[in-house]
Design a protein around this motif. Structure first.
Motif, PDB file in Angstrom:
ATOM      1  N   LEU A  22      39.703  33.281  54.957  1.00 36.53           N
ATOM      2  CA  LEU A  22      39.512  32.359  53.963  1.00 36.53           C
ATOM      3  C   LEU A  22      38.377  32.756  53.057  1.00 36.53           C
ATOM      4  N   SER A  23      37.554  33.388  53.657  1.00 41.09           N
ATOM      5  CA  SER A  23      36.484  33.897  52.762  1.00 41.09           C
ATOM      6  C   SER A  23      36.670  34.886  51.786  1.00 41.09           C
ATOM      7  N   GLY A  24      37.732  35.939  52.394  1.00 40.43           N
ATOM      8  CA  GLY A  24      38.331  36.897  51.543  1.00 40.43           C
ATOM      9  C   GLY A  24      39.224  36.210  50.457  1.00 40.43           C
ATOM     10  N   GLN A  25      39.955  35.351  50.954  1.00 42.34           N
ATOM     11  CA  GLN A  25      40.763  34.734  49.508  1.00 42.34           C
ATOM     12  C   GLN A  25      39.745  34.203  48.529  1.00 42.34           C
ATOM     13  N   LYS A  26      38.765  33.490  48.978  1.00 39.58           N
ATOM     14  CA  LYS A  26      37.760  32.956  48.039  1.00 39.58           C
ATOM     15  C   LYS A  26      37.259  34.037  46.902  1.00 39.58           C
ATOM     16  N   GLN A  27      36.925  35.163  47.666  1.00 32.45           N
ATOM     17  CA  GLN A  27      36.362  36.287  46.796  1.00 32.45           C
ATOM     18  C   GLN A  27      37.158  36.959  46.088  1.00 32.45           C
ATOM     19  N   ILE A  28      38.626  36.930  46.525  1.00 29.82           N
ATOM     20  CA  ILE A  28      39.507  37.568  45.658  1.00 29.82           C
ATOM     21  C   ILE A  28      39.783  36.786  44.391  1.00 29.82           C
ATOM     22  N   ALA A  29      39.879  35.257  44.750  1.00 33.09           N
ATOM     23  CA  ALA A  29      40.072  34.334  43.743  1.00 33.09           C
ATOM     24  C   ALA A  29      38.754  34.427  42.637  1.00 33.09           C
ATOM     25  N   SER A  30      37.724  34.688  43.066  1.00 30.53           N
ATOM     26  CA  SER A  30      36.504  35.007  42.250  1.00 30.53           C
ATOM     27  C   SER A  30      36.727  36.177  41.270  1.00 30.53           C
ATOM     28  N   ALA A  31      37.146  37.225  42.066  1.00 31.38           N
ATOM     29  CA  ALA A  31      37.326  38.757  41.433  1.00 31.38           C
ATOM     30  C   ALA A  31      38.262  38.354  40.250  1.00 31.38           C
ATOM     31  N   LYS A  32      39.366  37.835  40.709  1.00 27.52           N
ATOM     32  CA  LYS A  32      40.359  37.757  39.696  1.00 27.52           C
ATOM     33  C   LYS A  32      39.855  37.042  38.326  1.00 27.52           C
ATOM     34  N   SER A  33      39.172  36.036  38.633  1.00 28.52           N
ATOM     35  CA  SER A  33      38.517  35.015  37.455  1.00 28.52           C
ATOM     36  C   SER A  33      37.820  35.793  36.822  1.00 28.52           C
ATOM     37  N   ILE A  34      36.961  36.795  37.361  1.00 26.71           N
ATOM     38  CA  ILE A  34      36.119  37.555  36.641  1.00 26.71           C
ATOM     39  C   ILE A  34      36.730  38.651  35.536  1.00 26.71           C
ATOM     40  N   LEU A  35      37.797  39.196  36.219  1.00 26.50           N
ATOM     41  CA  LEU A  35      38.677  40.091  35.339  1.00 26.50           C
ATOM     42  C   LEU A  35      39.397  39.433  34.274  1.00 26.50           C
ATOM     43  N   MET A  36      40.007  38.244  34.471  1.00 23.23           N
ATOM     44  CA  MET A  36      40.821  37.361  33.840  1.00 23.23           C
ATOM     45  C   MET A  36      39.756  37.258  32.390  1.00 23.23           C
ATOM     46  N   LYS A  37      38.646  36.892  32.972  1.00 22.46           N
ATOM     47  CA  LYS A  37      37.763  36.535  31.543  1.00 22.46           C
ATOM     48  C   LYS A  37      37.353  37.712  30.932  1.00 22.46           C
ATOM     49  N   VAL A  38      36.818  38.989  31.677  1.00 21.53           N
ATOM     50  CA  VAL A  38      36.223  40.025  30.943  1.00 21.53           C
ATOM     51  C   VAL A  38      37.378  40.879  30.141  1.00 21.53           C
ATOM     52  N   GLN A  39      38.434  40.954  30.918  1.00 19.57           N
ATOM     53  CA  GLN A  39      39.387  41.848  30.284  1.00 19.57           C
ATOM     54  C   GLN A  39      40.644  41.262  29.611  1.00 19.57           C
ATOM     55  N   GLY A  40      40.478  39.822  29.437  1.00 19.50           N
ATOM     56  CA  GLY A  40      41.549  39.072  29.010  1.00 19.50           C
ATOM     57  C   GLY A  40      43.036  39.023  29.345  1.00 19.50           C
ATOM     58  N   ILE A  41      43.241  39.439  30.547  1.00 17.87           N
ATOM     59  CA  ILE A  41      44.448  39.449  31.531  1.00 17.87           C
ATOM     60  C   ILE A  41      44.937  38.372  32.274  1.00 17.87           C
ATOM     61  N   SER A  42      46.035  38.306  32.645  1.00 19.17           N
ATOM     62  CA  SER A  42      46.778  37.172  33.408  1.00 19.17           C
ATOM     63  C   SER A  42      46.312  37.303  34.835  1.00 19.17           C
ATOM     64  N   GLU A  43      46.330  36.284  35.681  1.00 15.62           N
ATOM     65  CA  GLU A  43      45.938  36.212  37.011  1.00 15.62           C
ATOM     66  C   GLU A  43      46.873  37.430  37.633  1.00 15.62           C
ATOM     67  N   GLU A  44      48.167  37.496  37.252  1.00 11.38           N
ATOM     68  CA  GLU A  44      48.856  38.339  38.119  1.00 11.38           C
ATOM     69  C   GLU A  44      48.408  39.808  37.949  1.00 11.38           C
ATOM     70  N   ASP A  45      48.045  40.111  36.606  1.00 11.80           N
ATOM     71  CA  ASP A  45      47.546  41.629  36.236  1.00 11.80           C
ATOM     72  C   ASP A  45      46.292  41.812  36.742  1.00 11.80           C
ATOM     73  N   ALA A  46      45.294  40.739  36.998  1.00  7.14           N
ATOM     74  CA  ALA A  46      43.995  40.662  37.419  1.00  7.14           C
ATOM     75  C   ALA A  46      44.144  41.009  38.966  1.00  7.14           C
ATOM     76  N   PHE A  47      45.022  40.582  39.867  1.00  3.56           N
ATOM     77  CA  PHE A  47      45.246  41.006  41.025  1.00  3.56           C
ATOM     78  C   PHE A  47      45.855  42.140  41.217  1.00  3.56           C
ATOM     79  N   ASP A  48      46.807  42.637  40.421  1.00  2.00           N
ATOM     80  CA  ASP A  48      47.321  44.120  40.344  1.00  2.00           C
ATOM     81  C   ASP A  48      46.253  44.962  40.276  1.00  2.00           C
ATOM     82  N   THR A  49      45.180  44.621  39.389  1.00  2.00           N
ATOM     83  CA  THR A  49      44.300  45.692  39.235  1.00  2.00           C
ATOM     84  C   THR A  49      43.211  45.698  40.398  1.00  2.00           C
ATOM     85  N   ILE A  50      42.982  44.546  41.130  1.00  2.00           N
ATOM     86  CA  ILE A  50      42.205  44.675  42.260  1.00  2.00           C
ATOM     87  C   ILE A  50      42.848  45.565  43.392  1.00  2.00           C
TER      88      ILE A  50
END
Length: 202
Positions: free
Chosen positions: A142-170
């Protein structure tokens, strides 16, 4: 969880935390008949020897706190605790539950019942350990899932990408660095915190 077998009793190391009196001798003699490795521990302040599987502990109103302290100091997985009691009043029963006993035997101690208590205690302890391990794994997931969600949010905001692309980047970065997705997400969060001066997501 591996099924406990009666023949496994002989492989157990048992500590008997009890004054060396006739009751204690009955326990030690029965454990010897079963074939267990045993060690007498008294007073409780001596502490348990390493790698003990089962503990028979005499509970007395004037020494139960020492037994409690002794059990708190043991490493995980903790041994199965069998309390030996001579009172069945509410105060003693509360101590038994609070101290974490997984089985109880009463005085006067008889040979009959010691083996049964050991089997029940060992099985209960293994069940508790399995549930504790499962809970820890679920909490970590659960903690890992929360961290992934936070990291996706950061990438989406910084890079202006979709959630799917953010996860693919990670995921790609994790593969490149040969680490888990959760570890990569944590690294992204820490890097973002550093760049934003510890103010959270940019």
């Amino acid at each position: 969880m591996a099924r406990f077998r009666l023949k496994d009793l002989r492989s157990l190391t048992v500590a008997v935390v009890h004054p060396p009196d006739p009751e204690c001798q009955t326990i030690l003699e029965q454990l010897a008949r079963i074939g267990c490795r045993t060690e007498l521990v008294w007073p409780p302040e001596k502490g348990l020897p390493p790698k003990v599987d089962v503990v028979f502990a005499g509970l007395f109103f004037d020494s139960h706190e020492q037994v409690r302290s002794m059990m708190r100091k043991v490493d995980r997985p903790a041994p199965a605790l069998i309390c030996v009691v001579d009172y069945e009043n509410p105060a003693m029963l509360e101590i038994v539950v609070d101290i974490g006993a997984v089985a109880v035997t009463s005085k006067p101690v008889r040979s009959f019942g010691i083996m049964t208590n050991m089997v029940v205690a060992r099985a209960n302890q293994q069940r508790q350990d399995a549930l504790r391990d499962r809970a820890a794994k679920l909490e970590k997931k659960l903690s890992g899932q929360k961290q992934i969600a936070s990291a996706k949010s950061i990438l989406m905001k910084v890079q202006g990408i979709s959630e799917e692309d953010a996860f693919d980047t990670i995921r790609k970065q994790a593969m490149s660095k040969r680490c888990s997705i959760e570890d990569m997400a944590e690294a992204i969060i820490k890097a973002n915190d550093l760049l934003s001066g510890g103010k959270g997501a940019v």
